[in-house]
Scaffold this motif. Structure first.
Motif, PDB file in Angstrom:
ATOM      1  N   SER A 107      31.769  41.221  34.913  1.00 61.51           N
ATOM      2  CA  SER A 107      33.253  40.672  34.728  1.00 61.51           C
ATOM      3  C   SER A 107      34.209  41.493  35.679  1.00 61.51           C
ATOM      4  O   SER A 107      34.047  41.385  36.961  1.00 61.51           O
ATOM      5  CB  SER A 107      33.528  40.664  33.211  1.00 61.51           C
ATOM      6  N   THR A 135      39.817  35.478  38.854  1.00 54.81           N
ATOM      7  CA  THR A 135      40.326  35.059  37.172  1.00 54.81           C
ATOM      8  C   THR A 135      41.208  34.440  37.050  1.00 54.81           C
ATOM      9  O   THR A 135      41.208  33.318  36.283  1.00 54.81           O
ATOM     10  CB  THR A 135      40.069  36.434  36.413  1.00 54.81           C
ATOM     11  N   GLY A 136      42.287  34.672  37.852  1.00 53.89           N
ATOM     12  CA  GLY A 136      43.592  33.930  37.487  1.00 53.89           C
ATOM     13  C   GLY A 136      43.573  32.518  37.707  1.00 53.89           C
ATOM     14  O   GLY A 136      44.101  31.438  36.991  1.00 53.89           O
ATOM     15  N   LEU A 138      40.849  30.583  37.672  1.00 53.60           N
ATOM     16  CA  LEU A 138      40.118  30.018  36.747  1.00 53.60           C
ATOM     17  C   LEU A 138      40.689  29.514  35.618  1.00 53.60           C
ATOM     18  O   LEU A 138      40.770  28.497  34.987  1.00 53.60           O
ATOM     19  CB  LEU A 138      38.938  30.826  36.184  1.00 53.60           C
ATOM     20  N   MET A 139      41.966  30.319  35.132  1.00 54.19           N
ATOM     21  CA  MET A 139      42.733  30.194  33.944  1.00 54.19           C
ATOM     22  C   MET A 139      44.062  29.310  34.432  1.00 54.19           C
ATOM     23  O   MET A 139      44.629  28.674  33.152  1.00 54.19           O
ATOM     24  CB  MET A 139      43.230  31.460  33.627  1.00 54.19           C
ATOM     25  N   MET A 140      44.510  29.238  35.522  1.00 55.08           N
ATOM     26  CA  MET A 140      45.787  28.569  35.923  1.00 55.08           C
ATOM     27  C   MET A 140      45.558  27.531  36.880  1.00 55.08           C
ATOM     28  O   MET A 140      45.344  27.993  38.122  1.00 55.08           O
ATOM     29  CB  MET A 140      46.871  29.484  36.226  1.00 55.08           C
ATOM     30  N   TYR A 203      45.049  44.065  32.435  1.00 54.10           N
ATOM     31  CA  TYR A 203      44.882  42.805  32.699  1.00 54.10           C
ATOM     32  C   TYR A 203      45.657  41.799  33.603  1.00 54.10           C
ATOM     33  O   TYR A 203      44.975  40.893  34.339  1.00 54.10           O
ATOM     34  CB  TYR A 203      44.685  41.865  31.261  1.00 54.10           C
ATOM     35  N   LEU A 207      44.117  39.575  36.716  1.00 52.45           N
ATOM     36  CA  LEU A 207      44.545  38.316  36.926  1.00 52.45           C
ATOM     37  C   LEU A 207      45.157  38.193  38.564  1.00 52.45           C
ATOM     38  O   LEU A 207      44.986  37.196  39.088  1.00 52.45           O
ATOM     39  CB  LEU A 207      45.607  37.775  36.004  1.00 52.45           C
ATOM     40  N   THR A 239      32.298  25.699  39.098  1.00 53.14           N
ATOM     41  CA  THR A 239      33.105  26.992  39.190  1.00 53.14           C
ATOM     42  C   THR A 239      32.852  28.079  40.335  1.00 53.14           C
ATOM     43  O   THR A 239      33.614  28.385  40.971  1.00 53.14           O
ATOM     44  CB  THR A 239      33.449  27.583  37.931  1.00 53.14           C
ATOM     45  N   HIS A 260      29.345  34.960  28.070  1.00 51.18           N
ATOM     46  CA  HIS A 260      29.891  36.033  29.149  1.00 51.18           C
ATOM     47  C   HIS A 260      29.271  37.156  29.168  1.00 51.18           C
ATOM     48  O   HIS A 260      28.759  37.780  30.163  1.00 51.18           O
ATOM     49  CB  HIS A 260      31.266  36.308  28.844  1.00 51.18           C
TER      50      HIS A 260
END
Length: 280
Positions: A107, A135-136, A138-140, A203, A207, A239, A260
């Motif tokens: 991760s 990671t950002g 993926l989330m936004m 975090y 991100l 992804t 995960h």
């Protein structure tokens, strides 16, 4: 009197070593002998996440197991957290003369390994477990790195959250990360043990990190061990194809049905794949 002076001198040496150790933004446990492997845990986890992995790999390798500042019992550092972690790891490699180490990261730890490899080709292999270069993104959907700032309503809410609400959040998050009930409790406890500001601002650092274009600079062989849950194999493939498209050469293996924390959901599969990559 001479004995007292010797004891005092020894005490001062021990204190100096302790202070020196705290100058690093992490704690490292070294287990085994052989080629060096650096093992980076995921966000909020301690190096204990690698216990079963190290038990196997230390038979043939020298394992350097990291716990980052603000997690476990390691003192927090001032932000920006993640850049300090990276610079500290680079200094650790240099100071300990670790030549062509292998990097294994889960991760956040995988993202850190990728970041290091975009800046240097002095690593023998990279193995990243369920880690993304952004990671950002993926989330936004409309993600831009500059959107990620410390002073945000979400961060303020997390910093002010009472202990009971934070624990409920941690329980829900841990429940989605592995199907192993006992490990869900461990993950939750790690989150509760974390320094709150490190948890929030660290975090944000993760991100903010966007390595998707910089992946083209990596010349080190990269293997990705990827989970498929909660959205299934096809979504996971999409992804990883999207996020890693700038990386010239890599291998991805999917742990079908795993969440995960692959090392907890499919420990035998995880160890076998690590050994295969390391032996090839």
């Amino acid at each position: 009197m001479k004995i007292i002076k010797k004891l005092l001198f020894a005490f001062l040496i021990l204190c100096t070593l302790s202070i020196t150790a705290q100058d690093n933004p992490f704690k490292v446990d070294v287990v085994g002998a052989g080629e060096p492997i650096l093992l980076f845990p995921g966000f909020a986890c301690t190096g204990d996440v690698w216990n079963d992995t190290v038990s196997e790999l230390s038979k043939n390798y020298e394992c350097h197991v990291f716990t980052f500042a603000g997690f476990g019992n390691v003192p927090a550092v001032e932000k920006p957290w993640l850049p300090k972690i990276k610079e500290g790891v680079l200094s650790y490699i240099s100071e300990n003369k670790l030549e062509n180490p292998i990097l294994i990261g889960h991760s956040l730890g995988g993202a850190l390994a990728l970041w290091m490899a975009t800046e240097s080709s002095s690593y023998k292999k990279l193995i990243v477990a369920d880690a993304l270069p952004s990671t950002g993104a993926l989330m936004m959907p409309d993600f831009k790195s500059e959107y990620m700032v410390y002073d945000s309503p979400y961060n303020k809410q997390l910093l002010e959250m009472n202990d009971a609400d934070f624990e409920n959040m941690a329980i829900q998050m841990a429940g989605s990360m592995t199907s192993n009930k006992s490990k869900q409790l461990q993950i939750k406890d790690w989150m509760l043990q974390a320094d709150r500001e490190t948890y929030v601002y660290g975090y944000t650092d993760l991100l903010k990190l966007d390595l998707r274009e910089d992946l083209s600079k990596i010349n080190t062989p990269v293997t990705i061990l990827a989970a498929t849950e909660p959205y299934g194999l096809e979504m996971a493939k999409s992804t990883y194809d999207t996020q890693y498209k700038a990386l010239n050469d890599y291998t991805v293996e999917f742990a079908n049905g795993s969440s995960h924390f692959i090392m907890y959901d499919q420990p035998k599969w995880f160890i076998e794949n690590l050994k295969n990559v390391l032996s090839n």
